[in-house]
Scaffold this motif. Sequence first.
Motif, PDB file in Angstrom:
ATOM      1  N   TYR A  60       0.726  -1.252   0.000  1.00 37.26           N
ATOM      2  CA  TYR A  60      -0.123   0.129  -0.025  1.00 37.26           C
ATOM      3  C   TYR A  60       0.870   1.073  -0.097  1.00 37.26           C
ATOM      4  CZ  TYR A  60       1.100  -0.775   5.000  1.00 37.26           C
ATOM      5  OH  TYR A  60       1.660  -1.005   5.874  1.00 37.26           O
ATOM      6  N   THR A  78      10.593   9.368  12.710  1.00 40.66           N
ATOM      7  CA  THR A  78       9.781   8.615  11.753  1.00 40.66           C
ATOM      8  C   THR A  78      10.783   8.741  10.438  1.00 40.66           C
ATOM      9  OG1 THR A  78       7.964   7.923  10.722  1.00 40.66           O
ATOM     10  CG2 THR A  78       8.014  10.307  11.095  1.00 40.66           C
ATOM     11  N   GLY A  79      10.299   7.993   9.423  1.00 45.92           N
ATOM     12  CA  GLY A  79      10.759   8.051   7.870  1.00 45.92           C
ATOM     13  C   GLY A  79       9.793   7.831   6.977  1.00 45.92           C
ATOM     14  N   GLY A  80      10.261   7.288   5.658  1.00 47.60           N
ATOM     15  CA  GLY A  80      11.147   5.993   5.826  1.00 47.60           C
ATOM     16  C   GLY A  80      11.480   5.356   6.706  1.00 47.60           C
ATOM     17  N   GLU A  81      12.374   4.561   6.884  1.00 49.22           N
ATOM     18  CA  GLU A  81      12.642   3.774   7.971  1.00 49.22           C
ATOM     19  C   GLU A  81      13.755   4.266   8.692  1.00 49.22           C
ATOM     20  OE1 GLU A  81      11.375   1.397   9.634  1.00 49.22           O
ATOM     21  OE2 GLU A  81      13.233   1.420  11.128  1.00 49.22           O
ATOM     22  N   THR A  96       8.768   5.394  15.167  1.00 45.10           N
ATOM     23  CA  THR A  96       7.970   4.712  14.370  1.00 45.10           C
ATOM     24  C   THR A  96       9.032   3.940  13.648  1.00 45.10           C
ATOM     25  OG1 THR A  96       6.163   6.070  14.633  1.00 45.10           O
ATOM     26  CG2 THR A  96       5.998   4.341  12.915  1.00 45.10           C
ATOM     27  N   THR A  97       8.830   2.763  13.504  1.00 42.09           N
ATOM     28  CA  THR A  97       9.854   1.734  12.860  1.00 42.09           C
ATOM     29  C   THR A  97       9.025   0.358  12.235  1.00 42.09           C
ATOM     30  OG1 THR A  97      11.592   0.379  12.857  1.00 42.09           O
ATOM     31  CG2 THR A  97      10.418   0.616  14.945  1.00 42.09           C
ATOM     32  N   ASN A  98       9.666  -0.084  11.226  1.00 41.86           N
ATOM     33  CA  ASN A  98       8.964  -1.523  10.566  1.00 41.86           C
ATOM     34  C   ASN A  98       9.670  -2.442  11.437  1.00 41.86           C
ATOM     35  OD1 ASN A  98      11.920  -1.779   9.676  1.00 41.86           O
ATOM     36  ND2 ASN A  98      11.246  -1.130   7.587  1.00 41.86           N
ATOM     37  N   SER A 134       5.306  -1.242  13.025  1.00 44.64           N
ATOM     38  CA  SER A 134       4.241  -1.472  12.066  1.00 44.64           C
ATOM     39  C   SER A 134       4.185  -3.173  11.881  1.00 44.64           C
ATOM     40  CB  SER A 134       4.423  -0.861  10.722  1.00 44.64           C
ATOM     41  OG  SER A 134       4.502   0.582  11.066  1.00 44.64           O
ATOM     42  N   VAL A 163      -2.197  -1.489   9.195  1.00 47.35           N
ATOM     43  CA  VAL A 163      -3.095  -0.862   8.241  1.00 47.35           C
ATOM     44  C   VAL A 163      -4.261  -2.116   7.754  1.00 47.35           C
ATOM     45  CG1 VAL A 163      -3.429   0.247   5.908  1.00 47.35           C
ATOM     46  CG2 VAL A 163      -1.036   0.593   7.313  1.00 47.35           C
ATOM     47  N   MET A 174      -5.347   4.939   3.996  1.00 44.33           N
ATOM     48  CA  MET A 174      -5.390   6.345   3.409  1.00 44.33           C
ATOM     49  C   MET A 174      -4.993   6.208   1.954  1.00 44.33           C
ATOM     50  SD  MET A 174      -4.194   8.690   6.456  1.00 44.33           S
ATOM     51  CE  MET A 174      -3.013   7.685   7.512  1.00 44.33           C
ATOM     52  N   ASN A 224      -1.527   5.229  -4.750  1.00 48.61           N
ATOM     53  CA  ASN A 224      -2.265   4.046  -4.484  1.00 48.61           C
ATOM     54  C   ASN A 224      -3.605   3.928  -4.683  1.00 48.61           C
ATOM     55  OD1 ASN A 224      -3.446   5.152  -2.417  1.00 48.61           O
ATOM     56  ND2 ASN A 224      -2.536   3.966  -0.829  1.00 48.61           N
ATOM     57  N   LEU A 239       3.150   7.578   1.811  1.00 46.64           N
ATOM     58  CA  LEU A 239       3.344   7.991   3.316  1.00 46.64           C
ATOM     59  C   LEU A 239       4.786   7.906   3.777  1.00 46.64           C
ATOM     60  CD1 LEU A 239       0.069   7.483   5.300  1.00 46.64           C
ATOM     61  CD2 LEU A 239       0.732   9.170   3.738  1.00 46.64           C
ATOM     62  N   GLY A 262       6.336   9.757   6.861  1.00 46.69           N
ATOM     63  CA  GLY A 262       6.484   9.227   8.117  1.00 46.69           C
ATOM     64  C   GLY A 262       5.030   8.715   8.488  1.00 46.69           C
ATOM     65  N   GLY A 263       3.928   8.670   7.834  1.00 46.84           N
ATOM     66  CA  GLY A 263       2.557   8.406   8.297  1.00 46.84           C
ATOM     67  C   GLY A 263       1.975   9.331   9.173  1.00 46.84           C
TER      68      GLY A 263
HETATM   69  N1  SAM Z   1       9.134   2.912   8.366  1.00 45.96           N
HETATM   70  C1  SAM Z   1       8.280   3.091   9.609  1.00 45.96           C
HETATM   71  C2  SAM Z   1       7.183   2.212   9.686  1.00 45.96           C
HETATM   72  O1  SAM Z   1       6.967   1.133   8.844  1.00 45.96           O
HETATM   73  O2  SAM Z   1       6.483   2.380  10.720  1.00 45.96           O
HETATM   74  C3  SAM Z   1       7.980   4.585   9.475  1.00 45.96           C
HETATM   75  C4  SAM Z   1       7.148   4.978   8.222  1.00 45.96           C
HETATM   76  S1  SAM Z   1       5.558   4.445   7.705  1.00 45.96           S
HETATM   77  C5  SAM Z   1       5.317   5.296   6.372  1.00 45.96           C
HETATM   78  C6  SAM Z   1       4.681   5.050   8.986  1.00 45.96           C
HETATM   79  C7  SAM Z   1       3.182   4.261   8.940  1.00 45.96           C
HETATM   80  O3  SAM Z   1       2.345   4.566   8.060  1.00 45.96           O
HETATM   81  C8  SAM Z   1       3.382   2.687   9.127  1.00 45.96           C
HETATM   82  O4  SAM Z   1       2.434   2.322  10.228  1.00 45.96           O
HETATM   83  C9  SAM Z   1       2.699   2.505   7.888  1.00 45.96           C
HETATM   84  O5  SAM Z   1       1.692   1.304   7.995  1.00 45.96           O
HETATM   85  C10 SAM Z   1       1.591   3.605   7.600  1.00 45.96           C
HETATM   86  N2  SAM Z   1       1.078   3.829   6.359  1.00 45.96           N
HETATM   87  C11 SAM Z   1       1.983   3.820   5.121  1.00 45.96           C
HETATM   88  N3  SAM Z   1       1.068   4.216   4.178  1.00 45.96           N
HETATM   89  C12 SAM Z   1      -0.151   4.062   4.509  1.00 45.96           C
HETATM   90  C13 SAM Z   1      -1.378   4.160   4.089  1.00 45.96           C
HETATM   91  N4  SAM Z   1      -1.555   4.598   2.733  1.00 45.96           N
HETATM   92  N5  SAM Z   1      -2.593   4.457   5.015  1.00 45.96           N
HETATM   93  C14 SAM Z   1      -2.514   4.230   6.145  1.00 45.96           C
HETATM   94  N6  SAM Z   1      -1.139   3.949   6.717  1.00 45.96           N
HETATM   95  C15 SAM Z   1      -0.404   3.988   5.966  1.00 45.96           C
END
Ligand code: SAM
Length: 322
Positions: free
Chosen positions: A27, A65-68, A94-96, A118, A158, A188, A193, A317, A321-322
């Motif tokens: 996504y 946050t990021g990216g990662e 916030t990290t993967n 996440s 998500v 979102m 997407n 996002l 960083g979401g």
């Molecule tokens: N890499 C980190 C991570 O994975 O948490 C931080 C960045 S990531 C973009 C932050 C959050 O945004 C994650 O929980 C991700 O699942 C969520 N996210 C990314 N795209 C999204 C979308 N289209 N709708 C809802 N949440 C989204």
Amino acid sequence: MLKDKFGRRFHYLRLSVTDVCNFSCDYCLPDGYQCDSDRNFLGLSEIRQICAGFADLGTKKIRITGGEPSLRKDLPQIIQIAASTTGIEQVAITTNGYRLEQQVDAWVDAGLNSLNVSIDSLDPRMFESITGHDKLETILSGIKRGLDRGLKVKVNGVLMRQYNGNELGAFLSWLKHTPITFRLIELMETGDNKDFFKLNHLSGEPIKQYLLENGWSPVIQNNTAGPAQEFWHPDYQGKIGLIMPYSKDFCASCNRLRISATGKLHLCLFADKGLDIRPYLQQTDTLELQQQLQQLLGDKDATHWLDQGFTGATKHLAMLGG
Ligand code: SAM
């Protein structure tokens, strides 16, 4: 103080420290990170100025946050800078979770208070199919280590019709014995997407109704809390939350501002553009930065207009960083 024309106060900064991500979530970055943008990310002295300037304007919580963010080798120093800034009470990340198990001790030692990880599925095969990585088990071990070190842990998933739309039972079973907060985020729509969104967006409202009918009660939140509606249950160690950006009044409680990894202020996740504050990060004090921030905040809109399909400049996002 940071206050906009609608009376909203901003105590919470989301600071992106890199656009790069090593996951390829369906996504967000289905083809993985593409190096097509400026990679001159904020340096430590610029991050120090941001933390100090925002703290002087009443910010109490910074989320990295990021990216990662864990792809930055200097992440412990970044955490340390945020944690040692006068006025900052909470530093979160916030990290993967890819590097969590190996790195969480260093983050805690640097001053981290809370961790968001996440996880979109508790089924290892589904997890791999969404993210491109067979890493669920090690991420869960990293979470356990974070809890052992005293971190407050939230996990974000998500909600997606074709992927985890039927996993509520599995998530709830996990919460029975795990003292975390698990938040389901409504998918979102972003610039990249649109088709995926049409196929996969699910409202969190039926889940909220299910929870309320099954012994879960709303948690009372404080003013640095995020946008989730959270619920607790006497028989569960963990809590569950819902983030429903399409619900009425979602933006009325907005309390956060965002800085991109290249030093642009985003007044909203779905703003038309980022506002460059980098020139003000090169000075010895933060006075001009503070004036700029207060002035730029005057343009913050009442709402994101996402329900009408406006996704602003946000292609995905990982940019913010979401
Ligand atoms: N890499 C980190 C991570 O994975 O948490 C931080 C960045 S990531 C973009 C932050 C959050 O945004 C994650 O929980 C991700 O699942 C969520 N996210 C990314 N795209 C999204 C979308 N289209 N709708 C809802 N949440 C989204």
